[in-house]
Design an enzyme around this catalytic site. Structure first.
Site, PDB file in Angstrom:
ATOM      1  N   LYS A 120       5.329 -14.125   2.270  1.00  0.00           N
ATOM      2  CA  LYS A 120       5.446 -15.081   1.167  1.00  0.00           C
ATOM      3  C   LYS A 120       6.931 -15.115   0.799  1.00  0.00           C
ATOM      4  CE  LYS A 120       2.702 -17.037  -1.156  1.00  0.00           C
ATOM      5  NZ  LYS A 120       2.314 -18.474  -1.048  1.00  0.00           N
ATOM      6  N   TYR A 180       0.809  -1.226   0.000  1.00  0.00           N
ATOM      7  CA  TYR A 180       0.000   0.000   0.000  1.00  0.00           C
ATOM      8  C   TYR A 180       0.843   1.278   0.000  1.00  0.00           C
ATOM      9  CZ  TYR A 180      -3.820  -3.218   1.218  1.00  0.00           C
ATOM     10  OH  TYR A 180      -4.729  -4.244   1.230  1.00  0.00           O
ATOM     11  N   ASP A 233      -9.114  -9.218   8.821  1.00  0.00           N
ATOM     12  CA  ASP A 233     -10.557  -9.357   8.608  1.00  0.00           C
ATOM     13  C   ASP A 233     -10.992 -10.814   8.789  1.00  0.00           C
ATOM     14  OD1 ASP A 233     -10.601  -6.669   8.114  1.00  0.00           O
ATOM     15  OD2 ASP A 233     -11.673  -6.808   6.205  1.00  0.00           O
ATOM     16  N   ASP A 272      -0.871 -17.523   2.617  1.00  0.00           N
ATOM     17  CA  ASP A 272      -1.976 -18.398   2.212  1.00  0.00           C
ATOM     18  C   ASP A 272      -2.225 -19.467   3.281  1.00  0.00           C
ATOM     19  OD1 ASP A 272       0.557 -19.318   1.539  1.00  0.00           O
ATOM     20  OD2 ASP A 272      -0.094 -20.406  -0.243  1.00  0.00           O
ATOM     21  N   ASP A 302      -3.816  -6.711   6.401  1.00  0.00           N
ATOM     22  CA  ASP A 302      -5.167  -6.214   6.136  1.00  0.00           C
ATOM     23  C   ASP A 302      -6.120  -7.395   5.921  1.00  0.00           C
ATOM     24  OD1 ASP A 302      -7.256  -4.566   5.469  1.00  0.00           O
ATOM     25  OD2 ASP A 302      -6.497  -4.028   3.474  1.00  0.00           O
TER      26      ASP A 302
END
Ligand code: ATP
Length: 370
Positions: free
Chosen positions: A202, A147, A262, A234, A258
């Site tokens: 990752k 971001y 959630d 993942d 982020d």
């Protein structure tokens, strides 16, 4: 000590858009009741998409100055669907992004805690079950990662678009240190009591993530009493569903943080109950994890719990910073009052399957406090 003898704090308060105003007012009422009228001065400042539509500014200079100069900042929510910049990105996000970058709020702290009285969709982990429960914290790097290139990506001839992922040594060191220090203050993972920081990346795919991991490894050497653990972004989505009690603190690159925060929120009741704090060395901003939920705005249907618990995080941050034990006790009382209301089941917010309005939840929590 009476109220006047205790220090007082000035809070820059941005109600924002959608359900922002109603949940912010609820949080202010509960915080004032718990701490005593004179201790918190909520200084209302404008900002958000409504303000942008009226003035062309989503984060006016006076609001940025208030968030910088006062003791802490509290925010409802910002954003309205369809209000975008010419490049298609949403205007609402600009408010938090600007505050993050300008105030250097590098750690986005998302506690994932299953409160008593809330049913987790993970049936083996209800808070009431022996050995179960969910209580860990995600620390999302908040100023770099994918971001960081917001507003600076490239779109070429309508054929090619790219944004860059930014990982710096300084940025990674400070957020990793924040995560290890936080783990040091907690009681360890529910499963085995071990203090553990899990690095979420990752590293198997991109050099930038491998670097993120190696810097976390270096910082770990300063904290011999805390385990380090690794999970690919993942794979961790599976682990957070299957073994949430294994986790203590997770540190993640901005975008991964982020997404997984959630997911974590969904395992403990959803966004309407999940608080967040964006914390730097000198400033901090607190707001519920949810957005502006325009579908239910202005109808007294929103759950104020995420906003209230974000207020609790703010009190704890202030208490830590100023050595104010009374404020820490007030934070504890609010958290207990919220849990009491949820546990009795008399008032259940709409997003948890109940019918209680925002005002009813607020009143019930105020009664529980009294
Ligand atoms: P953003 O993109 O800004 O994160 P969003 O519109 O995608 O926001 P939210 O605003 O977080 O998502 O909410 C999604 C839905 O969840 C809302 O439309 C609303 O129905 C529900 N919701 C969110 N927050 C609450 C809340 N505090 N109380 C009750 N329901 C909520």
């Amino acid at each position: 000590m009476n109220d006047t003898a205790k220090p007082s704090y000035r809070i820059a308060t941005i109600e924002g858009d959608g359900i922002g105003p109603e949940v912010t007012r609820s949080a202010m009422a509960v915080l004032k009741e718990a701490c005593g009228g004179n201790r918190l001065d909520f200084v209302m400042v404008p900002g958000g998409v409504g303000h942008y539509q009226a003035t062309g500014k989503v984060l006016p200079a006076e609001t940025l100055a208030a968030c910088r100069d006062l003791d802490a900042a509290l925010h409802g929510a910002a954003g309205l669907p369809g209000v975008t910049y010419p490049d298609g990105t949403e205007v609402g996000n600009e408010l938090h992004l600007q505050l993050r970058f300008q105030l250097d709020l590098y750690a986005n702290v998302r506690p994932i805690k299953l409160l008593k009285g809330v049913r987790s969709p993970l049936r083996d982990h209800d808070a009431t079950m022996a050995g179960g429960g969910i209580d860990y914290v995600i620390v999302r790097e908040n100023t770099e990662g994918l971001y960081a290139s917001r507003g600076a990506g490239v779109l070429l001839r309508g054929e090619f678009a790219s944004d860059s992922l930014v990982v710096t040594r300084k940025g990674t060191e400070r957020v990793a240190r924040f995560a290890f220090e936080l783990s040091g203050k907690r009681g360890g993972a529910l499963r085995d009591g071990k203090r553990r920081v899990t690095v979420c990346d990752k590293a198997n795919i991109l050099r930038s993530y491998a670097f993120f991991r190696s810097v976390c490894d270096e910082v770990h050497r300063e904290f011999p009493g805390i385990d380090i653990d690794y999970a690919y972004a993942d794979a961790i989505t599976v682990h957070l569903l299957k073994k949430p009690d294994f986790y203590d603190v997770i540190v993640a690159e901005n975008m991964f943080g982020d997404i997984i925060s959630d997911l974590g929120a969904a395992t403990v009741g959803g966004m309407g109950i999940s608080p967040s704090g964006e914390i730097g060395d000198d400033h901090a901003l607190f707001q519920g994890a949810h957005g502006s939920a325009p579908d239910i705005a202005g109808q007294d249907l929103a759950s104020p719990i995420a906003a209230i618990l974000s207020g609790v995080m703010m009190l704890r941050w202030l208490a830590d910073r100023h050595g104010d034990e009374a404020l820490a006790r007030d934070a504890e009382r609010i958290e207990r009052a919220v849990e009491t209301v949820l546990e009795t089941g008399e008032h259940v917010p709409t997003d948890l399957g109940g019918k209680a309005r925002c005002s009813e939840m607020t009143e019930a929590i105020l009664r529980a406090l009294a």
